[in-house]
Motif scaffolding. Structure first.
Motif, short mmCIF file in Angstrom:
data_model
loop_
_atom_site.label_atom_id
_atom_site.label_comp_id
_atom_site.label_asym_id
_atom_site.label_seq_id
_atom_site.Cartn_x
_atom_site.Cartn_y
_atom_site.Cartn_z
N ARG A 157 0.83 -1.21 0.00
CA ARG A 157 0.00 0.00 0.00
C ARG A 157 0.86 1.26 0.00
O ARG A 157 0.52 2.25 -0.66
CB ARG A 157 -0.93 0.01 1.22
N LEU A 217 0.37 4.06 -2.79
CA LEU A 217 -0.03 5.42 -2.44
C LEU A 217 1.04 6.45 -2.76
O LEU A 217 0.74 7.62 -3.00
CB LEU A 217 -0.40 5.49 -0.95
N GLN A 221 -1.77 6.46 6.27
CA GLN A 221 -2.93 5.92 5.57
C GLN A 221 -2.72 4.45 5.21
O GLN A 221 -3.64 3.63 5.32
CB GLN A 221 -3.21 6.73 4.29
N ALA A 222 -1.52 4.12 4.78
CA ALA A 222 -1.21 2.73 4.45
C ALA A 222 -1.34 1.84 5.68
O ALA A 222 -1.80 0.69 5.59
CB ALA A 222 0.20 2.63 3.86
N ILE A 281 1.10 9.42 3.80
CA ILE A 281 1.04 8.18 3.03
C ILE A 281 1.26 6.97 3.93
O ILE A 281 0.51 5.99 3.88
CB ILE A 281 2.08 8.19 1.89
#
Length: 327
Positions: free
Chosen positions: A50, A54, A257-258, A254
């Motif tokens: 991810r 992202l 969020q991942a 990033i």
């Protein structure tokens, strides 16, 4: 940044070069102790994927499973000193650095997984803020699983069956006291030493989720598993503050969020795989899986709460109990 990368990639194609020759802007090393097929190991791999998606390849996460970067204590120390970028570790070991977070190691704390998730995502994340002053940032909680007893001596169905058994535990006061309160002899030991210790009967048994029992092949050397479900085991996703502080706000967003995406994905996987692991363990014919009187075990370990309520905070215990009222 992405415009520049695209332009460089186009130039590379014109010149006959592969775009893979371009290195990521940031590379992070993430360590954990599980085998690569373990659900939280897969969660680490999903997180790495991810982050790459992202960031459009600008951030790379390299995952090192199976204690390649050290045991859990070494990983946490590496985070503090900035020699390890990221790690997945248990709260049992993390509690040596932040005693309050050991609350999640208390026996029979949660009614079910949903109660655990609600508590970790609120009370747990609030506690995690205090880790930042110690050099570590908490990004979320993956799941190790629900812990059960195994041993090589005899079936365990009641607390009385624990009497005198030498049981390996993590180096954590709550786990030690829980086993001793049940009448066993708690034996702290590093995880990577455990299979050999079970094989050679240095210890009689251990306690872990089904994922470790299967992927570490403890069923080969432990003929009895008892479904005590005595503790839920979270797996914090951690990053060194030294690493975090070097990242740009965009990179931080990033990675955060991942981590959130990976936590959600991994919890679903862990829940699904739990029963599959027990089915596979039973299919080997090497380990008897036994139902127990869980209420009797819960009653037997009540003194553990009396001993540790001050350390973990009665207010935190009350908040968790409140979250479980509607479960």
């Amino acid at each position: 940044m992405n415009i520049i990368k695209t332009a460089l990639a186009s130039a590379a194609v014109v010149c006959g070069l592969a775009t893979s020759a371009f290195a990521a802007d940031l590379t992070l090393k993430l360590g954990h102790i599980a085998e690569a097929e373990h659900p939280y190991a897969q969660g680490a791999d999903y997180f790495a994927k991810r982050v790459g998606e992202l960031s459009d390849g600008a951030i790379e996460v390299k995952v090192f499973p199976s204690s390649q970067l050290g045991d859990q204590k070494s990983l946490i120390e590496g985070l503090v000193y900035g020699t390890v970028d990221m790690a997945l570790t248990g709260t049992a070991v993390l509690g040596q650095f932040l005693p309050e977070i050991s609350i999640f190691d208390l026996p029979f704390l949660f009614k079910d997984r949903e109660h655990a998730y609600a508590s970790l995502d609120t009370v747990g994340m609030d506690m995690g803020a205090d880790l930042e002053n110690r050099g570590i940032k908490l990004l979320g909680f993956m799941e190790n699983g629900i812990r059960h007893m195994t041993n090589s001596k005899h079936p365990i169905t009641t607390p009385a069956d624990m009497d005198g058994l030498k049981i390996r535990v993590m180096s954590n006061k709550i786990y030690v006291e829980t086993m001793n309160t049940l009448g066993a002899s708690a034996t702290p030991m590093a995880f990577d030493e455990l299979y050999t210790a079970l094989q050679q009967h240095t210890v009689d048994g251990q306690e872990n989720p089904s994922a470790h029992i299967f992927t570490k092949r403890f069923f080969e050397v432990q003929p009895y598993a008892s479904l005590t479900a005595h503790a839920y085991s979270p797996e914090p996703v951690l990053i060194s503050m030294a690493t975090w502080s070097r990242m740009t706000p965009e990179q931080q967003e990033i990675v955060q969020q991942a981590a959130k995406d990976a936590v959600d994905w991994q919890r679903d996987l862990s829940t699904k795989k739990d029963q599959e692991y027990w089915d596979e363990i039973k299919a080997t014919g090497k380990m008897e899986v036994i139902e127990v009187d869980r209420d009797a075990f819960a009653e037997a370990v009540k003194p553990v709460y009396e001993e540790f309520s001050k350390m973990v905070g009665q207010e935190n215990l009350d908040r968790i109990a409140e979250l479980g009222k509607d479960k």
